[in-house]
Design a protein around this motif. Structure first.
Motif, PDB file in Angstrom:
ATOM      1  N   ASP A  81     -49.078  61.347  -6.721  1.00  0.00           N
ATOM      2  CA  ASP A  81     -48.944  61.361  -8.166  1.00  0.00           C
ATOM      3  C   ASP A  81     -48.088  62.518  -8.454  1.00  0.00           C
ATOM      4  O   ASP A  81     -48.597  63.177  -9.071  1.00  0.00           O
ATOM      5  CB  ASP A  81     -48.669  60.156  -8.887  1.00  0.00           C
ATOM      6  N   ARG A  82     -46.936  62.636  -7.766  1.00  0.00           N
ATOM      7  CA  ARG A  82     -46.365  64.365  -8.457  1.00  0.00           C
ATOM      8  C   ARG A  82     -46.250  64.084  -9.641  1.00  0.00           C
ATOM      9  O   ARG A  82     -46.424  64.949 -10.349  1.00  0.00           O
ATOM     10  CB  ARG A  82     -44.944  64.189  -7.394  1.00  0.00           C
ATOM     11  N   TYR A  83     -45.453  63.274 -10.436  1.00  0.00           N
ATOM     12  CA  TYR A  83     -45.176  63.357 -11.711  1.00  0.00           C
ATOM     13  C   TYR A  83     -46.091  63.278 -12.549  1.00  0.00           C
ATOM     14  O   TYR A  83     -46.627  64.711 -13.270  1.00  0.00           O
ATOM     15  CB  TYR A  83     -44.788  62.152 -12.199  1.00  0.00           C
ATOM     16  N   ARG A  84     -47.638  62.797 -12.436  1.00  0.00           N
ATOM     17  CA  ARG A  84     -49.230  63.129 -13.204  1.00  0.00           C
ATOM     18  C   ARG A  84     -49.102  64.254 -12.719  1.00  0.00           C
ATOM     19  O   ARG A  84     -49.980  64.861 -13.484  1.00  0.00           O
ATOM     20  CB  ARG A  84     -49.966  62.141 -12.224  1.00  0.00           C
ATOM     21  N   TYR A  85     -49.445  64.848 -11.550  1.00  0.00           N
ATOM     22  CA  TYR A  85     -49.800  65.589 -11.432  1.00  0.00           C
ATOM     23  C   TYR A  85     -49.431  66.817 -12.318  1.00  0.00           C
ATOM     24  O   TYR A  85     -49.623  67.716 -12.383  1.00  0.00           O
ATOM     25  CB  TYR A  85     -49.419  66.398  -9.980  1.00  0.00           C
ATOM     26  N   VAL A  86     -47.575  66.981 -12.291  1.00  0.00           N
ATOM     27  CA  VAL A  86     -47.732  67.837 -13.146  1.00  0.00           C
ATOM     28  C   VAL A  86     -48.099  68.281 -14.693  1.00  0.00           C
ATOM     29  O   VAL A  86     -48.780  69.104 -15.265  1.00  0.00           O
ATOM     30  CB  VAL A  86     -45.848  68.363 -13.126  1.00  0.00           C
ATOM     31  N   LEU A  87     -48.135  66.840 -15.262  1.00  0.00           N
ATOM     32  CA  LEU A  87     -48.142  66.591 -16.387  1.00  0.00           C
ATOM     33  C   LEU A  87     -49.645  66.817 -16.833  1.00  0.00           C
ATOM     34  O   LEU A  87     -50.104  67.155 -17.896  1.00  0.00           O
ATOM     35  CB  LEU A  87     -47.715  65.180 -16.826  1.00  0.00           C
ATOM     36  N   GLU A  88     -50.200  66.924 -16.109  1.00  0.00           N
ATOM     37  CA  GLU A  88     -51.955  66.489 -16.086  1.00  0.00           C
ATOM     38  C   GLU A  88     -52.204  68.226 -16.489  1.00  0.00           C
ATOM     39  O   GLU A  88     -53.341  68.515 -16.603  1.00  0.00           O
ATOM     40  CB  GLU A  88     -52.841  65.508 -15.629  1.00  0.00           C
ATOM     41  N   GLN A  89     -51.979  68.873 -15.727  1.00  0.00           N
ATOM     42  CA  GLN A  89     -52.315  70.126 -15.970  1.00  0.00           C
ATOM     43  C   GLN A  89     -52.564  70.834 -16.961  1.00  0.00           C
ATOM     44  O   GLN A  89     -52.078  70.375 -18.552  1.00  0.00           O
ATOM     45  CB  GLN A  89     -50.665  71.493 -15.360  1.00  0.00           C
ATOM     46  N   PRO A  90     -53.910  72.023 -16.825  1.00  0.00           N
ATOM     47  CA  PRO A  90     -54.295  71.960 -18.234  1.00  0.00           C
ATOM     48  C   PRO A  90     -52.980  73.045 -19.248  1.00  0.00           C
ATOM     49  O   PRO A  90     -52.331  73.698 -18.410  1.00  0.00           O
ATOM     50  CB  PRO A  90     -55.483  73.415 -18.275  1.00  0.00           C
ATOM     51  N   ILE A  91     -53.251  72.839 -20.438  1.00  0.00           N
ATOM     52  CA  ILE A  91     -52.224  73.379 -21.074  1.00  0.00           C
ATOM     53  C   ILE A  91     -52.443  74.667 -21.947  1.00  0.00           C
ATOM     54  O   ILE A  91     -54.115  74.813 -21.952  1.00  0.00           O
ATOM     55  CB  ILE A  91     -52.777  72.512 -23.111  1.00  0.00           C
TER      56      ILE A  91
END
Length: 348
Positions: free
Chosen positions: A162-172
């Motif tokens: 899931d490309r969008y989950r991958y991007v959004l879940e990256q550490p802040i």
């Protein structure tokens, strides 16, 4: 990335002289024959609707990383834009915004993806759409590795289920809006906003709202394994058709008397948001380090792809090349512009 257009401020802020198109074509042809422009596939220079130079050269090419072998490049040849696709996606977001199909840059980004409620958190909730457009999301992302390396964050995104989950879940790792980090993931999210808001895939939206109005009838937007067009790097256009996009921007958002994108969005798109030295960065467009508004805006792409636009001069330059994953590929379009186009146009 920072070295891609180091010399262009002096070139595109100088006074314009009359060009001898034969001399410019001959200069580029001679340089290529002398082996000074290895890997060059195409050069197109347009000013105020007039073609000043247009040349094509044979060379090995790829389609989004897949070898195509030796290609005879010409006016009708589709070519990878690679990350120039990001800039086109930024333009498409503006068109969608003009049509009321997407939330504005100040809107919270994560709120546009309600299908990931588990990702909600104080820092992520502060990320705005504008932070994604300016590549200042504050999340961990690394595209310094070659794009042939699966550890490259963009490639890892393409390989994720899931490309969008991958991007959004990256550490802040930084406050949103504070640090600039080049991110194809940010572009993927912008592409998703457009597709969801318009109720159609990104490539279909582009066809109906940008390509068709400009008379562009041949293009390809390569999709990943999940069938989603790669907003960050998958677009393929002819040099002439990419130049049409540039000329529309230089003309203030109109083509053949029809408005394609608002002046307001073009101004917001070209407003500096970050300063990755020695350049500046707007909403998915590279900007000159000087000028208000900037003297030029540009899209850069892996392998030496380039479109540079100077609205004040009515000048559009398109360069295509095949030096993919070469860390020194940025030198090729710089040499084309600095050593050949600029002297021929009297821009020194």
């Amino acid at each position: 990335m920072s070295k891609h257009l180091f010399f262009l401020p002096a070139i595109l802020s100088a006074s314009m002289a009359l060009a001898d198109d034969t001399t410019l074509n001959d200069r580029l042809q001679a340089a290529h024959e002398a082996g000074k422009l290895d890997g060059l596939h195409a050069v197109l220079v347009r000013r105020d609707g007039e073609t000043l130079a247009e040349l094509y050269f044979d060379g090995a090419d790829e389609r989004w990383g897949q070898p195509l072998g030796l290609r005879q490049h010409g006016p009708d040849t589709l070519h990878d834009l690679r990350s120039v696709s990001k800039s086109v996606t930024g333009l498409l977001y503006g068109i969608a915004l003009d049509k009321g199909l997407v939330a504005g840059p100040d809107a919270p980004l994560l709120a546009q993806f309600p299908d990931y409620p588990d990702l909600a958190g104080s820092a992520r909730n502060r990320i705005t759409i504008g932070d994604a457009l300016a590549m200042q999301m504050g999340t961990e992302w690394d595209e310094t590795l070659p794009y042939s390396d699966p550890r490259n964050s963009e490639i890892a995104m393409e390989l994720a289920p899931d490309r969008y989950r991958y991007v959004l879940e990256q550490p802040i790792i930084a406050d949103p809006g504070s640090n600039w980090s080049y991110s194809g993931g940010a572009t993927a999210l912008i592409g998703a906003l457009i597709a969801r808001g318009a109720g159609m895939p990104l490539d279909r939206f582009a066809k109906l709202n940008l390509f068709d109005p400009l008379g562009i009838d041949g293009f390809e937007w390569v999709a990943g394994a999940d069938g989603v067009p790669s907003a960050a790097s998958g677009l393929r256009l002819t040099a002439r058709d990419l130049a049409r996009i540039g000329e529309m921007i230089a003309a203030g958002g109109t083509h053949a008397g029809k408005r394609i994108v608002s002046r307001d969005w073009l101004a917001r798109m070209a407003t500096p948001r970050a300063a990755p030295a020695p350049l500046r960065y707007g909403y998915h467009w590279w900007l000159s380090p000087v000028g208000d508004p900037p003297n030029w805006l540009a899209g850069f792409g892996n392998g030496g792809q380039r479109m540079s636009i100077s609205p004040r001069l009515g000048l559009v330059v398109v360069v295509y090349a095949g030096r993919y994953n070469d860390p020194q590929a940025w030198q090729l379009p710089v040499a084309v512009i600095n050593d050949h186009i600029a002297p021929a146009l009297g821009l020194r």
